[in-house]
Motif scaffolding. Structure first.
Motif, PDB file in Angstrom:
ATOM      1  N   ASP A   1      75.105  28.590  40.687  1.00 42.57           N
ATOM      2  CA  ASP A   1      74.235  29.516  41.417  1.00 42.57           C
ATOM      3  C   ASP A   1      74.239  30.885  40.740  1.00 42.57           C
ATOM      4  O   ASP A   1      73.191  31.544  40.649  1.00 42.57           O
ATOM      5  CB  ASP A   1      74.704  29.661  42.867  1.00 42.57           C
ATOM      6  CG  ASP A   1      74.358  28.450  43.716  1.00 42.57           C
ATOM      7  OD1 ASP A   1      73.674  27.541  43.208  1.00 42.57           O
ATOM      8  OD2 ASP A   1      74.766  28.416  44.884  1.00 42.57           O
TER       9      ASP A   1
ATOM     10  N   PHE B   1      68.164  26.334  42.965  1.00 43.67           N
ATOM     11  CA  PHE B   1      68.480  27.651  43.521  1.00 43.67           C
ATOM     12  C   PHE B   1      67.215  28.370  43.976  1.00 43.67           C
ATOM     13  O   PHE B   1      66.200  28.362  43.288  1.00 43.67           O
ATOM     14  CB  PHE B   1      69.198  28.485  42.465  1.00 43.67           C
ATOM     15  CG  PHE B   1      69.597  29.862  42.928  1.00 43.67           C
ATOM     16  CD1 PHE B   1      70.753  30.044  43.666  1.00 43.67           C
ATOM     17  CD2 PHE B   1      68.810  30.969  42.633  1.00 43.67           C
ATOM     18  CE1 PHE B   1      71.128  31.308  44.087  1.00 43.67           C
ATOM     19  CE2 PHE B   1      69.173  32.229  43.050  1.00 43.67           C
ATOM     20  CZ  PHE B   1      70.342  32.406  43.783  1.00 43.67           C
TER      21      PHE B   1
ATOM     22  N   ASN C   1      71.675  26.428  38.433  1.00 45.87           N
ATOM     23  CA  ASN C   1      71.332  25.470  39.477  1.00 45.87           C
ATOM     24  C   ASN C   1      69.809  25.364  39.579  1.00 45.87           C
ATOM     25  O   ASN C   1      69.130  26.329  39.923  1.00 45.87           O
ATOM     26  CB  ASN C   1      71.927  25.943  40.808  1.00 45.87           C
ATOM     27  CG  ASN C   1      71.649  24.986  41.954  1.00 45.87           C
ATOM     28  OD1 ASN C   1      70.897  24.018  41.809  1.00 45.87           O
ATOM     29  ND2 ASN C   1      72.242  25.249  43.097  1.00 45.87           N
TER      30      ASN C   1
ATOM     31  N   ILE D   1      79.891  33.581  44.468  1.00 51.75           N
ATOM     32  CA  ILE D   1      78.995  32.450  44.654  1.00 51.75           C
ATOM     33  C   ILE D   1      79.331  31.397  43.602  1.00 51.75           C
ATOM     34  O   ILE D   1      79.937  31.703  42.573  1.00 51.75           O
ATOM     35  CB  ILE D   1      77.518  32.867  44.555  1.00 51.75           C
ATOM     36  CG1 ILE D   1      77.207  33.459  43.173  1.00 51.75           C
ATOM     37  CG2 ILE D   1      77.158  33.868  45.647  1.00 51.75           C
ATOM     38  CD1 ILE D   1      75.743  33.844  43.002  1.00 51.75           C
TER      39      ILE D   1
ATOM     40  N   PHE E   1      68.222  34.134  48.137  1.00 52.89           N
ATOM     41  CA  PHE E   1      69.340  34.953  47.675  1.00 52.89           C
ATOM     42  C   PHE E   1      69.077  36.428  47.959  1.00 52.89           C
ATOM     43  O   PHE E   1      69.963  37.149  48.447  1.00 52.89           O
ATOM     44  CB  PHE E   1      69.575  34.743  46.185  1.00 52.89           C
ATOM     45  CG  PHE E   1      70.556  35.712  45.585  1.00 52.89           C
ATOM     46  CD1 PHE E   1      71.920  35.520  45.732  1.00 52.89           C
ATOM     47  CD2 PHE E   1      70.105  36.841  44.895  1.00 52.89           C
ATOM     48  CE1 PHE E   1      72.833  36.440  45.193  1.00 52.89           C
ATOM     49  CE2 PHE E   1      71.004  37.756  44.355  1.00 52.89           C
ATOM     50  CZ  PHE E   1      72.372  37.553  44.514  1.00 52.89           C
TER      51      PHE E   1
END
Length: 341
Positions: A234, A147, A144, A230, A152
Motif C-alpha cells: 500500500d 489500492f 498494491n 500502512i 487514502f
C-alpha cells in the motif's frame, strides 16, 4: 553455515528492513541465518552463551556500534554492515569511536552503502582499507494494484478533488533523527497560499514522547496530515500516486524511501545531508534543499516545470536500475559471506 545476524530490529526502521532483506539473500544460498535484536542483549557475554548454545559457525552485525560490539572477542568469524548513524554520528563520540575501531579491526569484512560512507570510515580507521566493500542497497517495489488513492486521501483528512492536489509524501518513523517537523511551518504557509498543496507524513510511532510532540504540532498546522504505518505494498501505491517524496532527516545511511520513489518514477526532494547527497544528483535524479525555504522554492519550481520532473524521474529510475539492483545485492552478500567460512 549456521549464521547469527545481530541488528537493531525496531519495527519499520531502515536497519530492520535491510537486515531482513540481507537474511533472505543468505538463506537463498542455503545458509541458516538467525536474526537477533541487538537491543535485547545487555552485554557480549549474553551473545557468547547464545553462540555456544545455538552452535553458530559465523556471524554478521548491522551497525558497527550497536551490533558489532556484541560480537567482539568470541572467536567466531564475523562481518559488519555499516548502519548509517554509526558512521554519520557515533564516529564523533570518543568512546564509541574506539569501540567501533576495534570491532572493525576484528571483522573479516565490512560493507558500506556508499563510497562516501567508506571514505568517512577510512579517515578514522585507515588500516581497514582492504576489508571495506561498497555495496549499494538493492530495491524492489510492488505497489498494491487494488489500492484506492481517493480513499487514502479521505482517511488522511483530505477531501478535495484528487486531480488538483499536490501531495508531498514524507515516509518516516516518528523519531527525532527523521526530523518530521522540519518542513511543517513552511508547508503550512504555502498551503495557505495554495490550498491544493499538502504534506502527508506516513510512518509508525517509534518514540512515544516525540510522537506526542509531532501530533500536537501537526494538529495546529494547516496543510499537514499525519498517518500511521500502512502495509508495504500500500505504501508503494501511495508513493506512486503522490506528487513527490520528501526526506527531511538529520542523518541517513541510505534512504530506501528515496530509492523506491525513484524506482516508481516519482520525484524526490531531500535534505542536503551526506547520506542523501550520495544518492541524489541535484537537478538530475532529484532535488536537494538546505532549509525549509529552499524546499518550498524547489518544490514550486517542480510544480511549474513538467520538463524538469520528466527528466528527473527518468534519470532517477535509470540510476536505481543501474546501481541498486536487488539481484546484484543478493550476489554480493552471498559472495562476501564466504569470507566467514
Amino acid at each position: 553455515m549456521r549464521l547469527l545476524f545481530v541488528a537493531a530490529l525496531r519495527a519499520h526502521t531502515g536497519n530492520a528492513v535491510t537486515a531482513h532483506r540481507i537474511r533472505d539473500h543468505l538463506e537463498a544460498a542455503g545458509h541458516r541465518c538467525i536474526l537477533k535484536d541487538a537491543f535485547s542483549f545487555e552485554s557480549p557475554s549474553e551473545i557468547a552463551k547464545l553462540i555456544s548454545a545455538e552452535k553458530f559457525e559465523a556471524a554478521l552485525a548491522l551497525h558497527l556500534y550497536r551490533g558489532g560490539r556484541l560480537l567482539q572477542g568470541h572467536g567466531i568469524p564475523f562481518g559488519i554492515i555499516f548502519g548509517g548513524t554509526d558512521i554519520n554520528e557515533d564516529i564523533y563520540h570518543g568512546e564509541k569511536n574506539q569501540v567501533m575501531g576495534s570491532v572493525l579491526e576484528e571483522a573479516r569484512f565490512a560493507v558500506a552503502f556508499t563510497d562516501a560512507m567508506k571514505e568517512m570510515a577510512l579517515t578514522q580507521w585507515p588500516y581497514a582499507k582492504g576489508k571495506i566493500h561498497v555495496q549499494n542497497q538493492g530495491i524492489s517495489t510492488k505497489p498494491n494494484a487494488t489500492f484506492n488513492w481517493t480513499t487514502f486521501l479521505q482517511r488522511a483528512g483530505i477531501h478535495q478533488n484528487a486531480d488538483n492536489l499536490h501531495i508531498f509524501l514524507l515516509i518516516c518513523g516518528l523519531r527525532q533523527v527523521k526530523d518530521p517537523l522540519y518542513l511543517v511551518d513552511a508547508i503550512s504557509e504555502w498551503h495557505r497560499e495554495e490550498p491544493n498543496v499538502y504534506m502527508v507524513i506516513v510512518g509508525p510511532e517509534v518514540d512515544p514522547v516525540f510522537t506526542s510532540e509531532v501530533k500536537g504540532k501537526v494538529n495546529r498546522s494547516a496543510g499537514v496530515q499525519l498517518m500511521g504505518e500502512i502495509p508495504r505494498e500500500d505504501l508503494h501505491a501511495v508513493v506512486k500516486n503522490c506528487f513527490a517524496v520528501v526526506n527531511s532527516s538529520v542523518s541517513e545511511g541510505m534512504s530506501a524511501a528515496i530509492l523506491e520513489a525513484m524506482d516508481l518514477e516519482v520525484p524526490v526532494l531531500a535534505r542536503n545531508i551526506p547520506g542523501n547527497a550520495a544518492v541524489i544528483q541535484h537537478e538530475v535524479t532529484g532535488l536537494l534543499f538546505s532549509d525549509p525555504q529552499g524546499f518550498v522554492q524547489l518544490a514550486k519550481r517542480l510544480v511549474n516545470d513538467p520538463a524538469l520532473e520528466k527528466k528527473m524521474v527518468a534519470k532517477g529510475r535509470e540510476y536505481v536500475r543501474t546501481h541498486h539492483s536487488w539481484k546484484l545485492e543478493r550476489q554480493a552478500y552471498q559472495n562476501l559471506v564466504r569470507k566467514l567460512q
